[in-house]
Write an enzyme that holds these catalytic residues in place. Sequence first.
Site, PDB file in Angstrom:
ATOM      1  N   ALA A   1       1.055  -1.120  -0.133  1.00 14.44           N
ATOM      2  CA  ALA A   1       0.026  -0.319   0.260  1.00 14.44           C
ATOM      3  C   ALA A   1       0.702   0.756   0.082  1.00 14.44           C
ATOM      4  O   ALA A   1       2.279   1.118   0.779  1.00 14.44           O
ATOM      5  CB  ALA A   1      -1.025  -0.073   1.149  1.00 14.44           C
ATOM      6  N   ASP A   2       0.427   2.478  -1.388  1.00 13.52           N
ATOM      7  CA  ASP A   2       1.635   3.398  -0.801  1.00 13.52           C
ATOM      8  C   ASP A   2       0.558   5.048  -0.163  1.00 13.52           C
ATOM      9  O   ASP A   2       0.175   4.911   0.692  1.00 13.52           O
ATOM     10  CB  ASP A   2       2.093   3.310  -2.092  1.00 13.52           C
ATOM     11  CG  ASP A   2       2.802   4.274  -1.942  1.00 13.52           C
ATOM     12  OD1 ASP A   2       2.969   5.112  -1.524  1.00 13.52           O
ATOM     13  OD2 ASP A   2       4.017   4.668  -3.589  1.00 13.52           O
ATOM     14  N   GLY A   3       0.266   5.472  -1.790  1.00 10.51           N
ATOM     15  CA  GLY A   3      -0.574   6.540  -1.650  1.00 10.51           C
ATOM     16  C   GLY A   3      -2.366   6.109  -1.106  1.00 10.51           C
ATOM     17  O   GLY A   3      -2.885   5.405  -1.257  1.00 10.51           O
TER      18      GLY A   3
ATOM     19  N   SER B   1       1.681   3.434  -7.225  1.00  9.00           N
ATOM     20  CA  SER B   1       2.373   3.461  -6.280  1.00  9.00           C
ATOM     21  C   SER B   1       1.651   5.049  -5.234  1.00  9.00           C
ATOM     22  O   SER B   1       2.056   4.933  -4.331  1.00  9.00           O
ATOM     23  CB  SER B   1       3.652   4.378  -6.948  1.00  9.00           C
ATOM     24  OG  SER B   1       3.941   5.198  -8.077  1.00  9.00           O
TER      25      SER B   1
END
Length: 518
Positions: free
Chosen positions: A434-436, A474
């Site tokens: 998990a990113d943004g 991303s």
Amino acid sequence: MHIARTFVFIFYISIQILSAQAPAENYPADPASEEQAGVPKGEVLKFTFEQSKIFPGTWREYWVYVPAQYKPDKPACVYVNQDGIQWKAPVVFDNLIHKGEMPVTIGVFVMHGKVKAANAGDANDRFNRSFEYDGLGDAYARFILEEILPEVEKQKTTDGRQIRLSKNGNDRAIGGSSSGAVCAFTAAWERPDAFTRAYSAIGTYVGLRGADRYHTLVRKYEPKPIRIFLQDGANDLNIYAGDWWMANQTMLRALTFAGYEVKHQWGEGGHNGKQGTALFPEAMRYLWKDWPKPVRAGISQNQMLGAIPIPGQDWELASEKPKVKYQKQKIAKEIPGNDSIIAYNGDVYVASLDGGEKSSTIYLIKPNGEKLVVDKGLHFASGVALTPDQILLYATESASHWVWAYQIQADGTLKHKQKFGWLHVRDNDENAWADGLTCDRDGRIYVATRSGIQVLDQTGRVNAILPTPNGAMSNMAFGGKDFDTIYVTANEKIYRRKLNVRGANGWDVPNKPEAPKL
């Protein structure tokens, strides 16, 4: 000795009783499964393949059926089958193509791979069937698309016709039995651009290597353009990995819920190919019906998928840039920010890796410049976001499958830290990455992951997944005039999609969304 004879006798009688109780499997024969006078016969060619880079070290056989009507001036449709030739397929294809009930189709029948033992007399080969067939992920689809089909196109028929295969997913079908069936579904699920039609007989949608998750994923993912034919029998296996019969029915209900074109035939049989063989002509007629009209994605009954996407609004390429070196964001002096969010009152929350990937720091920067450490310990903290009412702060942890939640106190500090949002992890990954993340004004949580955008409700449950056109994501953010367009970065490209929701910006006046449905 007398006891042993008695035991053998009882065992023998028990077997006879069980055999007598087993249902008779007498299925009506479809005329298309029998050779017909006057029907041109296709040719079956046999090859081996042992140069795989996707499944290194494997050796396998494969067969190619070329119909008599095939002409090399036009690429042919394709049917791929696991476990070699099944279902009397060459005869069925001869008859159905002759009658115009399916297009001119080249069949590719592939065996599973095996790694041959160095000393065959003293050791067994390593059989790759379960690894290749039962696992989720795109490896097998890539193996077929990048390795086997290009090999097929190098071949010629005995009369010198060069084999040419259509690259259009609408012209491709895939099928199989048992593990080969779930493998066929996986290939279509992972690559609906390459396979839009799938035949599944006694499919293994159970807990061998994770396929028991499919009925959940089917309900959550935005529907894909796939048409499916399912077959199973009430006396299929019920063993350590699950109940085949119940799992197939659960898959049918999931596919129907999610709006897929799906047809099924249930019988009373066990884990064998008898009914699957009897139904194969019917399955081919169904899968190829209306061709070349394309298979379309259906409409899901998933409420969140009904609320978020706008019909007809798909992903668009917004920008394509060359690869650039990643640089950490400087939010304040000496704080290497990974992500940040500015609240309506001017407070700034920063996710930083200055404590290392296994002990990230979340900072609070007050409007007067004061810097406070408000949390430490997340593994690779990547994104932060505020709820629309700005009562909670969410943070993603890339090295796990969790979204963390904190309650924001009156002074801006954080309390009641909790592993709150549960994310799906792809089969070939160790974490969701998990990113943004961001929220919309109704309180939904949008998380950029390797699986696409996972959308959670206010209670931390993933309700929907929106796959992106270019693989793992991303970052993302709402933008546009009304903040109803979501922008995502995926493998060095930026995509956008207009949605039926509005993003919650940190600088907005906080709004209280409706209470979550429990």
